[in-house]
Design a protein around this motif. Structure first.
Motif, PDB file in Angstrom:
ATOM      1  N   ARG A 186       4.391   0.498  11.597  1.00  0.00           N
ATOM      2  CA  ARG A 186       3.640   0.996  12.748  1.00  0.00           C
ATOM      3  C   ARG A 186       3.140  -0.176  13.604  1.00  0.00           C
ATOM      4  O   ARG A 186       3.141  -0.117  14.832  1.00  0.00           O
ATOM      5  CB  ARG A 186       2.453   1.843  12.264  1.00  0.00           C
ATOM      6  N   ALA A 187       2.730  -1.260  12.915  1.00  0.00           N
ATOM      7  CA  ALA A 187       2.219  -2.423  13.651  1.00  0.00           C
ATOM      8  C   ALA A 187       3.298  -3.023  14.543  1.00  0.00           C
ATOM      9  O   ALA A 187       3.012  -3.490  15.651  1.00  0.00           O
ATOM     10  CB  ALA A 187       1.690  -3.465  12.668  1.00  0.00           C
ATOM     11  N   SER A 245       3.039  -8.550   4.718  1.00  0.00           N
ATOM     12  CA  SER A 245       1.741  -8.129   5.235  1.00  0.00           C
ATOM     13  C   SER A 245       1.070  -9.250   6.014  1.00  0.00           C
ATOM     14  O   SER A 245       1.412 -10.427   5.876  1.00  0.00           O
ATOM     15  CB  SER A 245       0.838  -7.657   4.100  1.00  0.00           C
ATOM     16  N   SER A 260       0.421   0.498   8.566  1.00  0.00           N
ATOM     17  CA  SER A 260       1.648  -0.025   7.975  1.00  0.00           C
ATOM     18  C   SER A 260       2.256  -1.083   8.894  1.00  0.00           C
ATOM     19  O   SER A 260       2.026  -1.097  10.108  1.00  0.00           O
ATOM     20  CB  SER A 260       2.651   1.109   7.767  1.00  0.00           C
ATOM     21  N   MET A 261       3.052  -1.961   8.323  1.00  0.00           N
ATOM     22  CA  MET A 261       3.753  -2.984   9.099  1.00  0.00           C
ATOM     23  C   MET A 261       4.710  -2.318  10.090  1.00  0.00           C
ATOM     24  O   MET A 261       4.843  -2.747  11.235  1.00  0.00           O
ATOM     25  CB  MET A 261       4.501  -3.924   8.141  1.00  0.00           C
ATOM     26  N   ASP A 263      -6.231  -6.076  10.972  1.00  0.00           N
ATOM     27  CA  ASP A 263      -6.714  -6.932  12.060  1.00  0.00           C
ATOM     28  C   ASP A 263      -8.183  -6.622  12.325  1.00  0.00           C
ATOM     29  O   ASP A 263      -8.540  -5.478  12.608  1.00  0.00           O
ATOM     30  CB  ASP A 263      -5.861  -6.666  13.314  1.00  0.00           C
ATOM     31  N   VAL A 273       2.129  -9.153  15.407  1.00  0.00           N
ATOM     32  CA  VAL A 273       3.111  -9.347  14.346  1.00  0.00           C
ATOM     33  C   VAL A 273       4.061 -10.481  14.715  1.00  0.00           C
ATOM     34  O   VAL A 273       4.390 -11.343  13.900  1.00  0.00           O
ATOM     35  CB  VAL A 273       3.906  -8.043  14.083  1.00  0.00           C
ATOM     36  N   TRP A 303      -8.169  -2.708  13.030  1.00  0.00           N
ATOM     37  CA  TRP A 303      -6.868  -2.035  13.082  1.00  0.00           C
ATOM     38  C   TRP A 303      -6.249  -2.193  11.710  1.00  0.00           C
ATOM     39  O   TRP A 303      -6.124  -3.293  11.176  1.00  0.00           O
ATOM     40  CB  TRP A 303      -5.973  -2.678  14.139  1.00  0.00           C
ATOM     41  N   VAL A 341      -0.675  -4.275   7.942  1.00  0.00           N
ATOM     42  CA  VAL A 341      -1.338  -5.208   8.846  1.00  0.00           C
ATOM     43  C   VAL A 341      -2.802  -4.828   8.909  1.00  0.00           C
ATOM     44  O   VAL A 341      -3.149  -3.645   8.991  1.00  0.00           O
ATOM     45  CB  VAL A 341      -0.717  -5.172  10.265  1.00  0.00           C
ATOM     46  N   GLU A 395       3.103  -0.724  17.483  1.00  0.00           N
ATOM     47  CA  GLU A 395       1.846  -0.655  18.232  1.00  0.00           C
ATOM     48  C   GLU A 395       1.203  -2.011  18.507  1.00  0.00           C
ATOM     49  O   GLU A 395       0.443  -2.152  19.454  1.00  0.00           O
ATOM     50  CB  GLU A 395       0.844   0.238  17.474  1.00  0.00           C
ATOM     51  N   ARG A 396       1.452  -2.975  17.618  1.00  0.00           N
ATOM     52  CA  ARG A 396       0.833  -4.300  17.783  1.00  0.00           C
ATOM     53  C   ARG A 396       1.907  -5.396  17.731  1.00  0.00           C
ATOM     54  O   ARG A 396       1.793  -6.358  16.966  1.00  0.00           O
ATOM     55  CB  ARG A 396      -0.200  -4.544  16.683  1.00  0.00           C
TER      56      ARG A 396
END
Lengths: 248, 434
Positions: B116-117, B181, B113-114, B154, B125, B110, B152, B120-121
């Protein structure tokens, strides 16, 4: 080619090392300068190459009609003066090939010739490496780093072969060499003999002169040339030693 | 809207508090995280020179004239690295991720951008954010409050990507960019990341405050290269916190080639047994530039190895510094750590400080460190000149030869060649050699 007149040199601490050297070397000639330790042989080589730390108090050196002593060391080299070092310097991080190409191209730029690209340079290198039996991987290492004593000396002669100087000064290149390495060094020197080139061999022993036949032999002692002769003088010195030359 | 606080605020922190704006669209945990960061920064203010970790860096330029977050303006395209491999790229312009290129990514990665993370994640984070121990790190605290974006990365367990991932950070407008990051490598995975930091010609005076967190799982391996080539008026503060699992490997190299004030700090914890850390670096300063490399390597487990080689060159009125601390905790037996700092000073007005520090609490360890500061080798210089190489070129060859050693530790040939090319270009415009 080279004319040294009444050259007096002293160290920064005031000690006088050369006390009036007169020497003329014509193009095409090989001269041997012999003498005991501490006689001033290496000082003479260093002064001709332009090393700092010496004071010229009297006399002159003319090279191809120009005042050699007025030129900085790097310009002398570009003008065709080459010194084979008695103790070649190790330079970590600087690749041998890269260094040699920089040196060769500095000379070519100076003479208005086009620089060699990596491919042309490599072709030139390969021929000379073979002559001196130097392996190519030695060239990929840093300058003189991890080289044996013999490899360092052969590398000096290899550089000389590549740079094709007008005046080559070899400062005790024969010292510390075994007989095979000595033969290779002699081969490199003989290969370079040419009508438009002069060679000055500075040596302590007669050994190298068995392989490279000099036109003139000089004895340097106490900062002066005390005796000059043809090649037979070298053999004579070997027999009677420098002590007798002093008396002569 | 500015933040309201009920405790004494350091004067230099006040403009930043006033600039702080809460975003209604962010999740609660993030809003809390930002507020906590802001509070910490407000209480601490800028680190003083009495603070051991900051003693060699002059932060006056930043204190006298605060740099608030850059307002969006036109942005330039990021310069491309000359890496021929089909890479994965992210552009971060003025602190915001602007574009991404991915080619043939394997499953289990994965990257994005942070911003988006966070959507989505969030769990990933959040776990990294809450473990962020920035109590003594005021700029990381300010970054928590103000960061706009970042990236980010992963990797799932066992995922291997041999091609480098390139992150290009570009400053194209004046002001501050706070980027954050996260690199998270699952067990047995492997990644190579190169980040370059540059400023466009018109960026003028800017401040980059980059905070990174790396978690390298058991048996995983991260290679990370930072190439810092900021503009002459830039302030670059970068802080990395890394944690290594059992048998994990970190191979890091930072090359500091430009920027008015540049600081690269890395804090690495070898938390699992038999972890390996190589942290190498090099800096070149001239003019009135300042560059600092600060490393804190913490051996907290058995059988870890650390190897550090930091080389510095200062010319003109430049000032460089290396501070390296290695801690070997009580239980960290059979640690093998070695740290070397070598420095060249060119000219009378240049200076370099070096401060190696070992703190050993275990008894069965092997630790070595050495530091030197000197000038160019006269014998080597004469040797080069005696071969016809002009004095300036001979100086450059020697300085480049000196700095090549850590660069040659970079395994990826394309990256290594790129770095050597940038190094040569930098040395070609070193204004003073002796």
């Amino acid at each position: 080619m080279l004319q040294i007149t009444n050259l007096h040199v002293r160290l920064k601490d005031g000690r006088e090392i050369l006390k009036g050297i007169d020497l003329t070397v014509a193009a095409g000639e090989v001269h041997a300068i012999m003498g005991p330790n501490g006689s001033g042989k290496s000082t003479l080589a260093a002064v001709l190459a332009g090393r700092d730390g010496y004071e010229i108090t009297e006399g002159s050196v003319t090279y191809q009609g120009r005042d050699l002593l007025a030129m900085p060391a790097d310009e002398r080299a570009r003008e065709g003066v080459f010194l084979a070092f008695q103790y070649p310097v190790e330079i970590p991080g600087v690749n041998n090939m890269y260094f040699l190409r920089a040196a060769l191209n500095a000379g070519r730029r100076h003479r208005g010739e086009p620089e060699l690209d990596a491919g042309q340079f490599l072709r030139a290198v390969r021929g000379k490496l073979k002559l001196l039996e130097i392996s190519e991987d030695l060239m990929q290492r840093a300058v003189n780093v991890g080289f044996s004593g013999g490899e360092k000396k052969r590398n000096e002669i290899f550089q000389m072969a590549m740079l094709e100087p007008r005046l080559a000064i070899l400062d005790e290149t024969d010292s510390g060499l075994d007989i095979d390495a000595l033969r290779l060094v002699a081969r490199g020197v003989n290969e370079l003999r040419a009508p438009d080139r002069a060679i000055v061999l500075i040596t302590h022993y007669q050994r190298l002169l068995d392989y490279v036949e000099p036109d003139r032999v000089h004895v340097l002692q106490g900062g002066r040339i005390v005796e000059s002769g043809d090649k037979s003088l070298a053999a004579e010195l070997e027999r009677r030693g420098y002590g007798a030359a002093d008396a002569a | 809207m500015s933040a309201v606080v009920d405790f004494p605020v350091k004067p230099e922190a006040r403009p930043y508090l006033e600039a702080f704006a809460e975003s209604a669209s962010e999740p609660d945990w993030l809003a809390r995280f930002r507020k906590q960061g802001l509070d910490r920064f407000a209480r601490q203010g800028f680190p003083s020179r009495r603070s051991e970790n900051w003693r060699y860096l002059d932060l006056q330029p930043l204190e006298k004239q605060p740099l608030l977050p850059a307002t969006a303006g036109p942005f330039a395209a990021a310069p491309e690295l000359e890496l021929t491999s089909a890479w994965v790229r992210l552009f971060i312009v003025d602190g915001t991720c602007r574009s991404a290129v991915f080619r043939d990514l394997p499953e289990g990665i994965w990257i994005g951008s942070m911003e988006r993370a966070i959507r989505e994640r969030p769990d990933l984070v959040r776990s990294a954010a809450t473990s962020d121990n920035s109590a003594e790190r005021p700029f990381a605290a300010l970054n928590a409050a103000l960061f706009a974006d970042g990236f980010v990365l992963d990797f799932g367990p066992g995922v291997v990507l041999d091609r480098p991932i390139e992150i290009a950070h570009l400053a194209s407008n004046p002001g501050a960019s706070h980027t954050r990051s996260l690199i998270n490598l699952g067990a047995g995975s492997r990644a190579t990341v190169i980040e370059n930091y540059t400023g466009a010609g018109r960026a003028g005076r800017y401040w980059r405050n980059d905070v990174a967190s790396w978690r390298i799982g058991d048996g995983a391996s991260l290679t990370r290269i930072a190439l810092i080539e900021e503009s002459a008026d830039a302030v670059h503060l970068g802080e990395v916190t890394a944690t290594l699992g059992t048998g994990a490997k970190l191979d890091a190299f930072a090359l500091l080639l430009g920027g008015g004030t540049v600081r690269h700090e890395a804090s690495v914890t070898l938390a699992g047994d038999h972890a390996q850390c190589r942290y190498d670096g090099a800096f070149v300063v001239s003019g009135r530039e300042e560059a600092n490399i600060v490393t804190n390597i913490d051996h907290a487990a058995v059988g870890g190895t650390t190897s550090e080689l930091i080389k510095g060159v200062a010319a003109g009125s430049g000032h460089g510094a290396f501070q390296g601390k290695i801690i070997v905790r009580e239980g960290a037996q059979r640690t093998d750590a070695k740290q070397t700092s070598r420095n060249l000073i060119l000219g009378r007005r240049a200076s370099i400080d070096t401060k190696p520090e070992l703190e050993i609490l275990a008894d069965d360890v092997k630790c070595a460190h050495g530091a030197s500061v000197g000038d160019l080798d006269e014998a080597a210089l004469f040797y080069l000149r005696a071969r016809g190489i002009p004095t300036d070129e001979a100086h450059r060859l020697l300085v480049e030869g000196f700095l090549r050693e850590p660069v040659e530790g970079v395994a990826d040939a394309a990256i290594r060649d790129h770095l050597l090319g940038r190094l040569s270009a930098r040395l070609a415009r070193l204004e003073q050699w002796t």
